[in-house]
Design an enzyme around this catalytic site. Structure first.
Site, PDB file in Angstrom:
ATOM      1  N   TYR A   1      -7.406  -2.148  -9.232  1.00 28.85           N
ATOM      2  CA  TYR A   1      -7.295  -2.727 -10.571  1.00 28.85           C
ATOM      3  C   TYR A   1      -5.901  -3.299 -10.803  1.00 28.85           C
ATOM      4  O   TYR A   1      -5.752  -4.395 -11.339  1.00 28.85           O
ATOM      5  CB  TYR A   1      -7.634  -1.693 -11.648  1.00 28.85           C
TER       6      TYR A   1
ATOM      7  N   GLY B   1     -14.454  -6.537  -0.390  1.00 23.71           N
ATOM      8  CA  GLY B   1     -14.232  -7.404  -1.548  1.00 23.71           C
ATOM      9  C   GLY B   1     -15.371  -7.430  -2.554  1.00 23.71           C
ATOM     10  O   GLY B   1     -15.333  -8.219  -3.507  1.00 23.71           O
TER      11      GLY B   1
ATOM     12  N   VAL C   1     -19.606   0.660  -5.466  1.00 25.13           N
ATOM     13  CA  VAL C   1     -20.092   0.010  -4.247  1.00 25.13           C
ATOM     14  C   VAL C   1     -20.333   1.120  -3.233  1.00 25.13           C
ATOM     15  O   VAL C   1     -19.472   2.000  -3.053  1.00 25.13           O
ATOM     16  CB  VAL C   1     -19.057  -1.015  -3.711  1.00 25.13           C
TER      17      VAL C   1
END
Length: 170
Positions: free
Chosen positions: A140, A104, A96
């Site tokens: 994660y 998010g 991202v």
């Protein structure tokens, strides 16, 4: 707040995906290792038997904004097979753009890959992360991933280039 949709990549997204691949490689300090081209992404992901699948995170303009949708992240995955567990999905890349991180979007990509995995009957969803990328590891783990290096002592290996040619007798 930015509105983002996660959708399957289209062939026309390959230029954006290639740009993001280069950004990710730069972030990982591995820019010199990117050898593929946009044409490779097209051929390998959108032919009759694709080698990979890809999701893109696309920011959508808010009310009254004149700019159009913009690809701000991606998740590139493919299917693998475990002789112990059967069907698996492997998330090769997730990225991202820095200015969109912390909203998010990465979690949304991961959740969508998990959804695809379950729809395809996969028992596992795997990925790798560089040992210095604590922020990614924390994400994660927060999402429930198990660190196999810590838990089971697995190490990843690869063969490439001349070594592969030598192994293949070429």
């Amino acid at each position: 707040m930015v509105f983002v949709q996660i959708r399957e990549a289209k062939e026309g997204d390959c230029g954006h995906i290639m740009r993001l691949i280069r950004e990710l490689a730069e972030f990982e300090k591995l820019s010199d290792q990117v050898k593929i081209r946009e044409e490779d992404l097209r051929a390998d992901g959108f032919g009759e038997n694709p080698f990979y699948h890809c999701l893109v995170a696309e920011s959508l303009p808010g009310p009254g904004e004149s700019q159009g949708p913009c690809v701000v992240g991606y998740g590139l995955y493919y299917f693998i097979y475990s002789t112990w567990k059967g069907r698996n999905v492997y998330l090769e890349d997730i990225y991202v753009k820095p200015e969109y991180q912390g909203q998010g979007i990465g979690s949304k990509i991961i959740k969508k890959v998990a959804e695809v995995a379950l729809d395809k009957g996969c028992s596992q969803f795997r990925l790798s992360v560089l040992d210095w990328n604590k922020r990614a590891m924390d994400l994660y783990k927060a999402l429930g991933a198990q660190d196999l290096t810590e838990a089971e002592g697995w190490h990843s290996f690869r063969f490439e280039g001349e070594v592969m040619r030598k192994l293949a007798g070429k």
